[in-house]
Design a protein around this motif. Sequence first.
Motif, mmCIF file in Angstrom:
data_model
loop_
_atom_site.group_PDB
_atom_site.id
_atom_site.type_symbol
_atom_site.label_atom_id
_atom_site.label_comp_id
_atom_site.label_asym_id
_atom_site.label_seq_id
_atom_site.Cartn_x
_atom_site.Cartn_y
_atom_site.Cartn_z
ATOM 1 N N THR A 207 0.819 -1.301 -0.020
ATOM 2 C CA THR A 207 -0.088 -0.080 0.019
ATOM 3 C C THR A 207 1.023 1.307 -0.003
ATOM 4 O OG1 THR A 207 -0.246 -0.249 2.467
ATOM 5 C CG2 THR A 207 -2.008 -1.128 0.999
ATOM 6 N N TYR A 212 0.873 -2.539 4.100
ATOM 7 C CA TYR A 212 0.340 -3.669 4.220
ATOM 8 C C TYR A 212 0.852 -4.283 2.593
ATOM 9 C CZ TYR A 212 -3.117 -2.501 7.361
ATOM 10 O OH TYR A 212 -3.723 -1.947 8.513
ATOM 11 N N ILE A 214 0.476 -7.374 0.202
ATOM 12 C CA ILE A 214 -0.570 -8.245 0.000
ATOM 13 C C ILE A 214 -0.207 -9.112 -1.491
ATOM 14 C CG2 ILE A 214 -2.919 -8.466 -0.925
ATOM 15 C CD1 ILE A 214 -3.427 -5.597 0.321
ATOM 16 N N LEU A 225 -2.117 -11.330 3.289
ATOM 17 C CA LEU A 225 -1.929 -9.941 3.740
ATOM 18 C C LEU A 225 -0.678 -9.978 4.842
ATOM 19 C CD1 LEU A 225 -2.719 -6.870 3.840
ATOM 20 C CD2 LEU A 225 -4.248 -8.034 5.666
ATOM 21 N N ILE A 238 -6.899 -13.009 3.198
ATOM 22 C CA ILE A 238 -8.226 -12.070 2.849
ATOM 23 C C ILE A 238 -8.608 -12.528 1.721
ATOM 24 C CG2 ILE A 238 -7.069 -10.236 4.357
ATOM 25 C CD1 ILE A 238 -6.201 -8.841 1.547
ATOM 26 N N MET A 239 -9.866 -11.850 1.264
ATOM 27 C CA MET A 239 -10.712 -12.055 -0.089
ATOM 28 C C MET A 239 -10.600 -13.382 -0.491
ATOM 29 S SD MET A 239 -8.835 -8.293 -1.121
ATOM 30 C CE MET A 239 -9.010 -9.082 -2.702
ATOM 31 N N TRP A 260 -3.231 -2.412 -8.821
ATOM 32 C CA TRP A 260 -4.195 -2.172 -7.953
ATOM 33 C C TRP A 260 -4.194 -0.734 -7.547
ATOM 34 C CZ3 TRP A 260 -5.617 -4.840 -2.994
ATOM 35 C CH2 TRP A 260 -5.868 -6.246 -3.072
ATOM 36 N N VAL A 280 -12.985 -2.727 -2.990
ATOM 37 C CA VAL A 280 -12.952 -3.592 -1.787
ATOM 38 C C VAL A 280 -12.722 -2.336 -0.752
ATOM 39 C CG1 VAL A 280 -11.296 -4.793 -0.347
ATOM 40 C CG2 VAL A 280 -12.215 -5.543 -2.710
ATOM 41 N N ARG A 282 -10.905 -0.796 2.198
ATOM 42 C CA ARG A 282 -9.683 -0.927 2.479
ATOM 43 C C ARG A 282 -9.338 -0.997 3.736
ATOM 44 N NH1 ARG A 282 -7.277 3.193 4.589
ATOM 45 N NH2 ARG A 282 -8.102 5.216 4.065
ATOM 46 N N TRP A 285 -11.078 -5.297 4.026
ATOM 47 C CA TRP A 285 -11.018 -6.047 2.922
ATOM 48 C C TRP A 285 -12.007 -6.688 2.286
ATOM 49 C CZ3 TRP A 285 -6.599 -3.938 0.501
ATOM 50 C CH2 TRP A 285 -5.813 -3.588 1.549
ATOM 51 N N SER A 286 -13.281 -6.119 2.699
ATOM 52 C CA SER A 286 -14.752 -6.867 2.346
ATOM 53 C C SER A 286 -14.964 -6.188 0.846
ATOM 54 C CB SER A 286 -15.758 -6.556 3.282
ATOM 55 O OG SER A 286 -15.843 -5.284 3.364
ATOM 56 N N GLU A 287 -15.579 -7.071 0.144
ATOM 57 C CA GLU A 287 -15.978 -6.612 -1.246
ATOM 58 C C GLU A 287 -17.157 -5.707 -1.193
ATOM 59 O OE1 GLU A 287 -15.840 -9.499 -4.262
ATOM 60 O OE2 GLU A 287 -17.691 -8.511 -5.141
#
Lengths: 396, 396
Positions: A207, A212, A214, A225, A238-239, A260, A280, A282, A285-287
Amino acid sequence: MRPTRLSPGLLWILLTICPAVLAGASDGLRGTGDLGVIVERATGSIQIVETTSRTSLARITGLGDLSHASVKYSRDQRHAYIFGRDGGLTQVDMLKREITHRIIQSGNSIGGAISQDGRLLAVANYEPGGVKVFDAKTLALVADIPTVDHEGQRSKVVGLVDAPRQRFVFSLFDAGEIWVADFSQGDSPRITRHRDVGRQPYDALITPDGRYYIAGLFGEDGMALLDLRQPDAGVQRIMEGYGRGDELLPVFKMPHLEGWAIAGDYAFMPAVGHHSVLVVDRRDWSEVARIPVHGQPIFVMASPDQHAVWVNFAYPDNDTLQVIEVDTLELTASIEPGPAVLHMEFTPRGEHIWVSVRDANEVHVYDAYSLERLARLEVQSPSGIFFTARAHRIGF
Amino acid sequence: MRPTRLSPGLLWILLTICPAVLAGASDGLRGTGDLGVIVERATGSIQIVETTSRTSLARITGLGDLSHASVKYSRDQRHAYIFGRDGGLTQVDMLKREITHRIIQSGNSIGGAISQDGRLLAVANYEPGGVKVFDAKTLALVADIPTVDHEGQRSKVVGLVDAPRQRFVFSLFDAGEIWVADFSQGDSPRITRHRDVGRQPYDALITPDGRYYIAGLFGEDGMALLDLRQPDAGVQRIMEGYGRGDELLPVFKMPHLEGWAIAGDYAFMPAVGHHSVLVVDRRDWSEVARIPVHGQPIFVMASPDQHAVWVNFAYPDNDTLQVIEVDTLELTASIEPGPAVLHMEFTPRGEHIWVSVRDANEVHVYDAYSLERLARLEVQSPSGIFFTARAHRIGF
């Protein structure tokens, strides 16, 4: 007054060499904040460009295999480092417009990174698997990190990035591990290994704040992650839904994770094998959303002012660029620069975007707001475009 | 072979000028990504420095009154623009190390900005109140914007910043208005006026993405917020509690709003007149915490990796710097560089921080993680420190 007698030799030196150097000096004396490098993939060459009047300044040849080549910059933005696919690492002086150092550091490599202080260059190698670290000034070897996993197998290295506190982070494709090499205490790095992060990490991102790391997984869905501020907490998954899923769609090209985009509270990412961009949150990290787009996304890039996200696509839809508005998550524009749009790069403050149109042998410059085309440069099979502002960013 | 006859004049030119220029050229040829300017407030001079080996390259004198002086950079990072308090605007060529243009553009000014494309410079003026816009190459006048309010009164201008889409945004202290000057359609700006934003806006900031313009109010508590992506929504009031409050504490120095820090989900800001740093949720601008600190905060600056926030203080506590950890919101360190710590600047990727210690006539360089002092430079009454990476940022 008597004329002075001067030997023809000395006179020749004064009259020829001096003006030549003067010319060279006036050419070379310029700021480096508006410079960039465009990779000419097929010809093993690069062009040095400037973004103020949008021109090409020079072509440098003899750089070897530049497929998947990436470019980093010295902290003073005078030198470009070109990481070739054939293990070549080349230091180019963009002011003198010449190669100043070049080595073949391995048989097959895939990208590199420059340390936070600009002193160290790291290269990720496939054959033999490992990371080599060089002095950024001289390209002298500083450290060699063979990536041998806990079973004694050597592993390909992918997703190499720089991180704050003089660290490099990378993933072992075959071993499914993430390693952190800490150079803050000197040139013999402290290595931290994270095992069982998932099957076949194939690429990674960090990031913009360098916090982070990933890694995308080729061998299964989901991503790994690592919080670099709390590395002892270990790697979390994650994800779970991210990846090819059970359908095993044809994937024409695995998307780049550097592609990304983090904008506002969202991360925008290419869905693997699907014609959509995932949005997502941030923070967890949920859609949040899936935005239908023109094809399989490759690069998903946020404008520096984070008002828009630009997307290019895999073959056979790679003639098109689409623009997503961050506030509404809606597609607001679609343009067709031409055949094989491989890469984009925004000017540092986001007024323009440069676009590689490989099969037209052109790079286009667009106004990032009106989408008007401002310039067209002749470039042989252009791929990556890299501006020197990257020297000032973490993970670029 | 006969010696050639050469007139003494030509010989003198060849022997003296040529080597001189050669020397100059070899000096001048360097990258500009690691350069910076330190303002020498008392002597009307600046020092040009470089952050790679942490040295001073040159001193430039004759810049007039540099109290509250600020510095912007050309997009190629070759030229520095110094905005003096006396209305002086000076363009310095950092490679040739000389003044290339200098004008006195008003009687009394307070800072400036450079447009997104780098072509325009704007200056905020007190006497007479208004904004003047100049060609960044030549310093030729491009536009003059007298800030006359709806009652016909001329108003002091404060809080001038650049914004995306070739805009400048600024506040009218006396009128209590915020104006947006849009140069995207050419050199005759479209001006949008927002009235009744609050009493006596005294300074302002723009968020790093260039979206939110926030003006502090001297005449009342609270701040005025303008969303530059939705300017038609108008100005809203936020943080009603921000300001001196009813107690009317002695305020030794109004804090700088450029001293705000946005890190993670928080904004960190100096409490006016109080010995504390306010932590605000940057999504709804609600107060999250108040961190007690050593004195009245002036600058509150986030490290580029956003792991820490550094704070300096107003007289009589201005010998100290304190560090707040962003994750825990706790004070983690306190150092005493010396008398009158006026300003700090991080290197672009955050490995070091440079600190002005005015009354010691020194600038100190610290490792931003270990806090070890790495260098000490002799500088006459140093105040502002500005590195060229600012050329690539919005609102810097």
